[in-house]
Write a protein that holds these residues in place. Structure first.
Motif, mmCIF file in Angstrom:
data_model
loop_
_atom_site.group_PDB
_atom_site.id
_atom_site.type_symbol
_atom_site.label_atom_id
_atom_site.label_comp_id
_atom_site.label_asym_id
_atom_site.label_seq_id
_atom_site.Cartn_x
_atom_site.Cartn_y
_atom_site.Cartn_z
ATOM 1 N N CYS A 114 -3.136 8.559 -11.759
ATOM 2 C CA CYS A 114 -3.473 7.246 -12.880
ATOM 3 C C CYS A 114 -3.411 5.897 -11.741
ATOM 4 O O CYS A 114 -3.043 5.742 -10.722
ATOM 5 C CB CYS A 114 -2.078 6.997 -13.877
ATOM 6 N N MET A 115 -3.919 5.038 -12.804
ATOM 7 C CA MET A 115 -3.805 3.591 -12.083
ATOM 8 C C MET A 115 -2.259 2.941 -11.848
ATOM 9 O O MET A 115 -1.554 3.445 -12.835
ATOM 10 C CB MET A 115 -4.794 2.575 -13.009
ATOM 11 N N ALA A 116 -2.169 2.153 -10.939
ATOM 12 C CA ALA A 116 -0.926 1.311 -11.114
ATOM 13 C C ALA A 116 -0.887 0.073 -10.317
ATOM 14 O O ALA A 116 -2.111 -0.290 -9.779
ATOM 15 C CB ALA A 116 0.148 2.400 -9.929
ATOM 16 N N TYR A 117 0.073 -0.869 -10.724
ATOM 17 C CA TYR A 117 -0.016 -2.098 -9.918
ATOM 18 C C TYR A 117 1.572 -2.484 -9.952
ATOM 19 O O TYR A 117 2.457 -2.073 -10.704
ATOM 20 C CB TYR A 117 -0.682 -3.135 -10.757
ATOM 21 N N ILE A 118 1.972 -3.223 -8.819
ATOM 22 C CA ILE A 118 3.497 -3.627 -8.800
ATOM 23 C C ILE A 118 3.524 -5.153 -9.260
ATOM 24 O O ILE A 118 2.729 -5.916 -8.428
ATOM 25 C CB ILE A 118 3.850 -3.148 -7.135
ATOM 26 N N LEU A 119 4.628 -5.662 -9.731
ATOM 27 C CA LEU A 119 4.719 -6.975 -10.046
ATOM 28 C C LEU A 119 6.066 -6.905 -10.301
ATOM 29 O O LEU A 119 7.028 -6.314 -10.344
ATOM 30 C CB LEU A 119 4.247 -7.123 -11.586
ATOM 31 N N PRO A 120 6.756 -8.412 -10.020
ATOM 32 C CA PRO A 120 8.037 -8.806 -10.389
ATOM 33 C C PRO A 120 8.376 -8.456 -11.699
ATOM 34 O O PRO A 120 7.566 -8.590 -12.441
ATOM 35 C CB PRO A 120 7.949 -10.073 -9.790
ATOM 36 N N THR A 121 9.661 -8.008 -12.025
ATOM 37 C CA THR A 121 9.931 -7.703 -13.293
ATOM 38 C C THR A 121 9.603 -8.828 -14.135
ATOM 39 O O THR A 121 9.339 -8.589 -15.392
ATOM 40 C CB THR A 121 11.633 -7.179 -13.230
ATOM 41 N N GLU A 122 10.087 -9.986 -13.812
ATOM 42 C CA GLU A 122 10.003 -11.259 -14.591
ATOM 43 C C GLU A 122 8.598 -11.422 -15.186
ATOM 44 O O GLU A 122 8.426 -12.093 -16.205
ATOM 45 C CB GLU A 122 10.593 -12.249 -14.202
ATOM 46 N N LEU A 123 7.653 -10.905 -14.591
ATOM 47 C CA LEU A 123 6.266 -11.126 -14.881
ATOM 48 C C LEU A 123 5.754 -10.062 -15.882
ATOM 49 O O LEU A 123 4.345 -10.010 -16.313
ATOM 50 C CB LEU A 123 5.318 -11.208 -13.861
ATOM 51 N N ILE A 124 6.333 -9.094 -16.182
ATOM 52 C CA ILE A 124 6.226 -8.010 -17.144
ATOM 53 C C ILE A 124 6.173 -8.399 -18.550
ATOM 54 O O ILE A 124 7.215 -8.782 -18.903
ATOM 55 C CB ILE A 124 6.707 -6.463 -16.873
ATOM 56 N N SER A 125 5.014 -8.388 -19.136
ATOM 57 C CA SER A 125 4.922 -8.748 -20.514
ATOM 58 C C SER A 125 5.921 -7.933 -21.343
ATOM 59 O O SER A 125 5.874 -6.731 -21.227
ATOM 60 C CB SER A 125 3.690 -9.097 -21.159
ATOM 61 N N HIS A 126 6.064 -8.300 -22.547
ATOM 62 C CA HIS A 126 6.487 -7.391 -23.523
ATOM 63 C C HIS A 126 5.681 -6.184 -24.086
ATOM 64 O O HIS A 126 6.016 -5.127 -24.229
ATOM 65 C CB HIS A 126 7.047 -8.220 -25.012
ATOM 66 N N ARG A 127 4.278 -6.583 -23.992
ATOM 67 C CA ARG A 127 3.465 -5.586 -24.417
ATOM 68 C C ARG A 127 3.317 -4.463 -23.425
ATOM 69 O O ARG A 127 3.047 -3.309 -23.794
ATOM 70 C CB ARG A 127 1.985 -6.373 -24.594
ATOM 71 N N ALA A 128 3.432 -4.878 -22.335
ATOM 72 C CA ALA A 128 3.248 -4.136 -21.042
ATOM 73 C C ALA A 128 4.545 -3.161 -20.625
ATOM 74 O O ALA A 128 4.501 -2.227 -19.784
ATOM 75 C CB ALA A 128 2.793 -4.683 -19.743
ATOM 76 N N ALA A 129 5.687 -3.869 -21.004
ATOM 77 C CA ALA A 129 6.914 -3.085 -20.643
ATOM 78 C C ALA A 129 7.154 -1.570 -20.968
ATOM 79 O O ALA A 129 7.545 -0.831 -20.149
ATOM 80 C CB ALA A 129 8.180 -3.772 -21.388
ATOM 81 N N PRO A 130 6.589 -0.976 -21.923
ATOM 82 C CA PRO A 130 6.654 0.299 -22.256
ATOM 83 C C PRO A 130 5.701 1.128 -21.189
ATOM 84 O O PRO A 130 5.923 2.483 -21.190
ATOM 85 C CB PRO A 130 5.891 0.589 -23.544
ATOM 86 N N LEU A 131 4.906 0.568 -20.363
ATOM 87 C CA LEU A 131 4.025 1.235 -19.389
ATOM 88 C C LEU A 131 4.722 1.088 -17.976
ATOM 89 O O LEU A 131 4.099 1.367 -17.121
ATOM 90 C CB LEU A 131 2.766 0.880 -19.564
#
Length: 247
Positions: A114-131
């Motif tokens: 699957c596709m993937a990307y690494i981001l600092p936790t604080e930049l993860i939006s509520h919409r993307a959090a379940p993924l």
């Protein structure tokens, strides 16, 4: 064939299989992990195991994705370890995640990619959090769907920045020649056990030029590769960093 997990309105998780535009809930399993363990126990491939199960109602994955009902395409029971490797390799580049489970013989059973990307936790939006998966101070965003079978020899995709529904930046992604020439090396942690989940991240793409446009609150970062199903997107929340800095 693509696999995904959805959260139903009653709070339960279900597995969805998709071939082309047709997507159906698989009967008899409540998670991708459970489906994989059935395959391993029965000595079957995922496709063979799925064909032995029944399908329930058809679902509209695009609609469910819009309603934020898709969750990480694989998770695990609380007593099972999940190992993630490749976090220090070209961190800012889009990645592909190879997902495997340790079989009863100690070998890795490949679930898919699957596709993937690494981001600092604080930049993860509520919409993307379940993924997303929490790994230390970072979050690994996983694409909504797992492509089963072999990794395609040709992978073409795009990385886009969308503002108010309009694409203001888009760059094409193409495979790095070195990645094409040299196969990936699979490895297991020495402390792994039967049924553990492995997610190996790798960066197969050519480097791309960073866009000149600045990210604004509400901009959507989107990684799209047709073979891997629905896009991986994350609305940008730079104000979250500013709030933490002032706290």
């Amino acid at each position: 064939m693509l696999l995904s997990q959805i959260k139903t309105l009653d709070g339960n998780s279900r597995v969805v299989v998709r071939d082309g535009t047709e997507a159906y809930i698989i009967s008899g399993v409540s998670s991708t992990y459970e489906l994989v363990m059935k395959s391993i126990k029965n000595g079957l491939t995922l496709a063979e195991q799925i064909n032995r199960l029944e399908f329930e109602q058809a679902v509209d994955l695009h609609h469910l994705h819009h309603r934020h009902q898709l969750i990480t395409p694989i998770d695990k029971p609380s007593d099972i370890h999940m190992h993630v490797s490749g976090l220090q390799e070209m961190r800012t580049m889009p990645k592909i995640a190879e997902i495997s489970v340790v079989g009863q013989d100690g070998n890795l059973f490949t679930v898919g990619f699957c596709m993937a990307y690494i981001l600092p936790t604080e930049l993860i939006s509520h919409r993307a959090a379940p993924l997303s998966l929490q790994v230390g101070e970072d979050a690994v965003l996983l694409g909504p769907e797992i492509l089963t079978g072999d990794l395609p020899e040709a992978i073409m995709g795009t990385l886009s920045q969308v503002r108010n529904g309009q694409v203001i930046y888009k760059d094409r992604l193409s495979l790095n020649e070195i990645f094409i020439a040299y196969p990936r090396v699979k490895f297991k942690f020495e402390t792994s056990h039967t049924a553990d989940v492995f997610i190996q991240l790798f960066s197969p793409f050519e480097r791309f030029q960073t866009p000149d446009t600045k990210m604004q609150d509400g901009d959507v970062f989107e990684l799209a590769i047709d073979q891997f199903g629905l896009p991986l997107d994350n609305p940008w929340k730079p104000n979250m960093l500013q709030k933490q800095a002032r706290a």
